[in-house]
Scaffold this motif. Structure first.
Motif, PDB file in Angstrom:
ATOM      1  N   ALA A  50       0.726  -1.265   0.074  1.00 44.42           N
ATOM      2  CA  ALA A  50      -0.036   0.263   0.120  1.00 44.42           C
ATOM      3  C   ALA A  50       0.834   1.082   0.005  1.00 44.42           C
ATOM      4  O   ALA A  50       0.563   2.225  -0.717  1.00 44.42           O
ATOM      5  CB  ALA A  50      -0.987  -0.008   1.125  1.00 44.42           C
ATOM      6  N   LYS A  51       1.982   1.115   0.911  1.00 45.31           N
ATOM      7  CA  LYS A  51       2.728   2.185   0.601  1.00 45.31           C
ATOM      8  C   LYS A  51       3.456   2.710  -0.603  1.00 45.31           C
ATOM      9  O   LYS A  51       3.744   3.717  -1.008  1.00 45.31           O
ATOM     10  CB  LYS A  51       3.893   2.173   1.996  1.00 45.31           C
ATOM     11  N   ILE A  52       4.025   1.478  -1.262  1.00 47.68           N
ATOM     12  CA  ILE A  52       4.554   1.674  -2.490  1.00 47.68           C
ATOM     13  C   ILE A  52       3.770   2.117  -3.447  1.00 47.68           C
ATOM     14  O   ILE A  52       4.036   3.009  -4.320  1.00 47.68           O
ATOM     15  CB  ILE A  52       4.907   0.161  -2.974  1.00 47.68           C
ATOM     16  N   LEU A  53       2.583   1.671  -3.474  1.00 52.06           N
ATOM     17  CA  LEU A  53       1.374   2.462  -4.485  1.00 52.06           C
ATOM     18  C   LEU A  53       0.844   3.814  -4.109  1.00 52.06           C
ATOM     19  O   LEU A  53       0.198   4.591  -4.863  1.00 52.06           O
ATOM     20  CB  LEU A  53       0.347   1.365  -4.615  1.00 52.06           C
ATOM     21  N   ASN A  54       1.052   4.097  -2.894  1.00 49.32           N
ATOM     22  CA  ASN A  54       0.478   5.396  -2.223  1.00 49.32           C
ATOM     23  C   ASN A  54       1.784   6.079  -1.491  1.00 49.32           C
ATOM     24  O   ASN A  54       1.492   6.264  -0.221  1.00 49.32           O
ATOM     25  CB  ASN A  54      -0.747   5.146  -1.349  1.00 49.32           C
ATOM     26  N   PRO A  55       2.803   6.312  -1.991  1.00 53.26           N
ATOM     27  CA  PRO A  55       4.012   6.977  -1.199  1.00 53.26           C
ATOM     28  C   PRO A  55       3.538   8.362  -0.595  1.00 53.26           C
ATOM     29  O   PRO A  55       4.247   8.606   0.648  1.00 53.26           O
ATOM     30  CB  PRO A  55       5.034   6.967  -2.329  1.00 53.26           C
ATOM     31  N   SER A  56       2.632   8.946  -0.862  1.00 54.80           N
ATOM     32  CA  SER A  56       2.441  10.095  -0.172  1.00 54.80           C
ATOM     33  C   SER A  56       1.499  10.079   1.094  1.00 54.80           C
ATOM     34  O   SER A  56       1.176  10.976   2.040  1.00 54.80           O
ATOM     35  CB  SER A  56       1.790  11.312  -1.372  1.00 54.80           C
ATOM     36  N   LYS A  57       0.884   8.755   1.138  1.00 55.20           N
ATOM     37  CA  LYS A  57       0.006   8.562   2.199  1.00 55.20           C
ATOM     38  C   LYS A  57       0.761   7.982   3.649  1.00 55.20           C
ATOM     39  O   LYS A  57       1.807   7.476   3.395  1.00 55.20           O
ATOM     40  CB  LYS A  57      -1.039   7.680   1.939  1.00 55.20           C
ATOM     41  N   THR A  58       0.308   8.279   4.693  1.00 58.10           N
ATOM     42  CA  THR A  58       0.648   7.676   5.992  1.00 58.10           C
ATOM     43  C   THR A  58      -0.144   6.508   5.956  1.00 58.10           C
ATOM     44  O   THR A  58      -1.168   6.218   6.301  1.00 58.10           O
ATOM     45  CB  THR A  58       0.197   8.660   7.130  1.00 58.10           C
ATOM     46  N   VAL A  59       0.914   5.359   5.903  1.00 57.86           N
ATOM     47  CA  VAL A  59       0.392   4.065   6.023  1.00 57.86           C
ATOM     48  C   VAL A  59       0.517   3.441   7.294  1.00 57.86           C
ATOM     49  O   VAL A  59       1.902   3.266   7.686  1.00 57.86           O
ATOM     50  CB  VAL A  59       0.718   3.146   4.934  1.00 57.86           C
ATOM     51  N   GLU A 285       5.176   4.024  16.157  1.00 61.13           N
ATOM     52  CA  GLU A 285       4.971   2.512  16.264  1.00 61.13           C
ATOM     53  C   GLU A 285       4.223   1.691  15.303  1.00 61.13           C
ATOM     54  O   GLU A 285       4.448   0.339  15.010  1.00 61.13           O
ATOM     55  CB  GLU A 285       4.431   2.383  17.776  1.00 61.13           C
ATOM     56  N   TYR A 286       3.569   2.580  14.204  1.00 61.12           N
ATOM     57  CA  TYR A 286       2.549   1.764  13.445  1.00 61.12           C
ATOM     58  C   TYR A 286       2.997   2.235  12.050  1.00 61.12           C
ATOM     59  O   TYR A 286       2.539   1.468  11.164  1.00 61.12           O
ATOM     60  CB  TYR A 286       1.263   2.270  13.713  1.00 61.12           C
ATOM     61  N   GLU A 287       3.880   3.158  11.979  1.00 61.67           N
ATOM     62  CA  GLU A 287       3.842   3.596  10.264  1.00 61.67           C
ATOM     63  C   GLU A 287       4.772   2.896   9.722  1.00 61.67           C
ATOM     64  O   GLU A 287       5.869   2.366  10.168  1.00 61.67           O
ATOM     65  CB  GLU A 287       4.356   5.201  10.595  1.00 61.67           C
ATOM     66  N   ILE A 288       4.410   2.541   8.312  1.00 56.58           N
ATOM     67  CA  ILE A 288       5.198   1.774   7.447  1.00 56.58           C
ATOM     68  C   ILE A 288       6.302   2.940   6.673  1.00 56.58           C
ATOM     69  O   ILE A 288       5.773   3.847   6.210  1.00 56.58           O
ATOM     70  CB  ILE A 288       4.400   1.031   6.463  1.00 56.58           C
ATOM     71  N   THR A 289       7.535   2.649   6.985  1.00 55.14           N
ATOM     72  CA  THR A 289       8.434   3.854   6.257  1.00 55.14           C
ATOM     73  C   THR A 289       9.535   2.912   5.241  1.00 55.14           C
ATOM     74  O   THR A 289       9.798   1.824   5.596  1.00 55.14           O
ATOM     75  CB  THR A 289       9.445   4.633   7.059  1.00 55.14           C
ATOM     76  N   LEU A 290       9.570   3.419   4.138  1.00 55.11           N
ATOM     77  CA  LEU A 290      10.510   2.606   3.067  1.00 55.11           C
ATOM     78  C   LEU A 290      11.177   3.821   2.348  1.00 55.11           C
ATOM     79  O   LEU A 290      10.607   4.939   2.193  1.00 55.11           O
ATOM     80  CB  LEU A 290       9.393   2.095   1.912  1.00 55.11           C
ATOM     81  N   SER A 291      12.639   3.666   1.882  1.00 55.25           N
ATOM     82  CA  SER A 291      13.267   4.875   1.299  1.00 55.25           C
ATOM     83  C   SER A 291      12.611   4.977  -0.073  1.00 55.25           C
ATOM     84  O   SER A 291      12.053   4.093  -0.670  1.00 55.25           O
ATOM     85  CB  SER A 291      14.690   4.202   1.279  1.00 55.25           C
ATOM     86  N   ILE A 295      11.013   2.304  -2.545  1.00 52.82           N
ATOM     87  CA  ILE A 295       9.742   2.581  -3.353  1.00 52.82           C
ATOM     88  C   ILE A 295       9.798   2.609  -4.766  1.00 52.82           C
ATOM     89  O   ILE A 295       8.943   1.996  -5.520  1.00 52.82           O
ATOM     90  CB  ILE A 295       9.013   3.760  -2.607  1.00 52.82           C
ATOM     91  N   ASP A 296      10.742   3.543  -5.082  1.00 55.52           N
ATOM     92  CA  ASP A 296      10.547   3.711  -6.743  1.00 55.52           C
ATOM     93  C   ASP A 296      11.122   2.048  -7.622  1.00 55.52           C
ATOM     94  O   ASP A 296      10.471   1.921  -8.472  1.00 55.52           O
ATOM     95  CB  ASP A 296      11.920   4.551  -6.800  1.00 55.52           C
TER      96      ASP A 296
END
Ligand code: SF4
Length: 310
Positions: A50-59, A285-291, A295-296
């Motif tokens: 979800a983060k990869i497809l929606n990088p601007s959102k807080t997942v 504690e909950y947020e998914i973060t990716l460089s 993501i690219d």
């Protein structure tokens, strides 16, 4: 709890039954919403997609420590090792993997579309990672059309196995047939198995496929009044959901075959996230973060799969 002055978060409840593909559908759906928060009630590799497809959102994900024996035991270095052994052979990676491994692959797949995507990839050979049992099943399925290379197949590369589906053995299935009176070939009693099970389990099953394919077959049989009893060799919560949806069918399940990772996810944990958002608390504690680089790179194999699935 949701009486805040910002747009309400979208909460996605994902269970094993949706894992095989609908999480991608939901991730795509999420990209159409303006809600700033996407909350995944599933294991982290789903939320990463979800983060990869929606990088601007807080997942946000209910429990970042909820793992998966497939994703946890396979990473980017493992993909690189296999690619080096078979230069030029395209790599198809199961969605049950983390973003760093996806980033090193050419295309993603779900259990519902793996065979289709493998067939349409260029060349006569495909590398499939990380699920060794699924790969063996795919190898059998595609034996006349495509060579499938995977970890441990004429190489010493490391792969992974779904610790839940591998629990089912052929002896188990034969015992189930006898105990629950589901003889092979019975018109209204069926034994189902998931792609992630062992090859001899798939051979014994009356029907095998992805979770969505199993559910579809059950729904069609119920509609045609052709299913009175079923056993599904998959995670037990799937059978619980099916029993609720199709009360007219007598389902049998193995309660011991439960995914401990999925079980870490609960509505109580989702409520905590909603409270944290409400209170403007730290969501780390909950947020998914990716460089941005991951993501690219991981976006391409996911998008290729989505295009190939149309
Ligand atoms: S059942 Fe659990 S271990 Fe198996 S693929 Fe799903 S999340 Fe991973």
């Amino acid at each position: 709890m949701l009486g805040h002055n910002y747009m309400e978060p979208l909460v996605f409840g994902l269970s094993e039954k949706e894992e095989q593909g609908d999480s991608l559908g939901l991730s795509m759906y999420a990209s159409k919403t303006e809600a700033p928060y996407l909350i995944f009630n599933g294991v982290p590799f789903m939320a990463e997609t979800a983060k990869i497809l929606n990088p601007s959102k807080t997942v946000l994900v209910a429990d970042k420590t909820a793992g998966c024996s497939l994703a946890d035991n396979y990473g980017a270095e493992d993909v690189k090792e296999l690619k080096a052994l078979y230069p030029g052979v395209p790599v198809m990676i199961y969605v049950n993997s983390y973003a760093d491994a996806k980033a090193e692959s050419d295309i993603c797949c779900t259990s519902a579309n793996a065979a289709h995507i493998a067939k349409m990839m260029p060349g006569d050979t495909i590398i499939f990672v990380p699920d060794i049992l699924f790969a063996q099943n795919l190898e059998e399925e595609l034996k006349d059309e495509k060579k499938v290379v995977y970890p441990g197949k004429d190489n010493t590369a490391r792969g992974a196995i779904c610790e839940v589906h591998e629990k089912f053995t052929l002896d188990d299935l034969l015992g189930i047939r006898e105990s629950f009176e589901i003889p092979k070939g019975h018109p209204c009693r069926k034994l189902y198995a998931h792609w992630e099970c062992r090859p001899n389990v798939l051979k014994e099953a009356d029907f095998y496929g992805s979770t969505s394919q199993i559910m579809k077959d059950i729904a069609e049989r119920v509609a045609a009044n052709q299913l009175e009893r079923a056993f599904v060799a998959s995670e037990c919560e799937l059978t619980s959901n099916l029993a609720q949806e199709f009360p007219e069918v007598q389902f049998w399940t193995a309660c011991s075959v439960r995914c401990s990772h999925m079980a870490q996810v609960s509505l109580g944990k989702i409520a905590k996230i909603l409270e944290a958002i409400d209170q403007n608390a730290d969501l780390g504690e909950y947020e998914i973060t990716l460089s941005p680089e991951v993501i690219d790179k991981a976006r391409t194999p996911i998008e290729r799969m989505l295009e190939a699935s149309v």
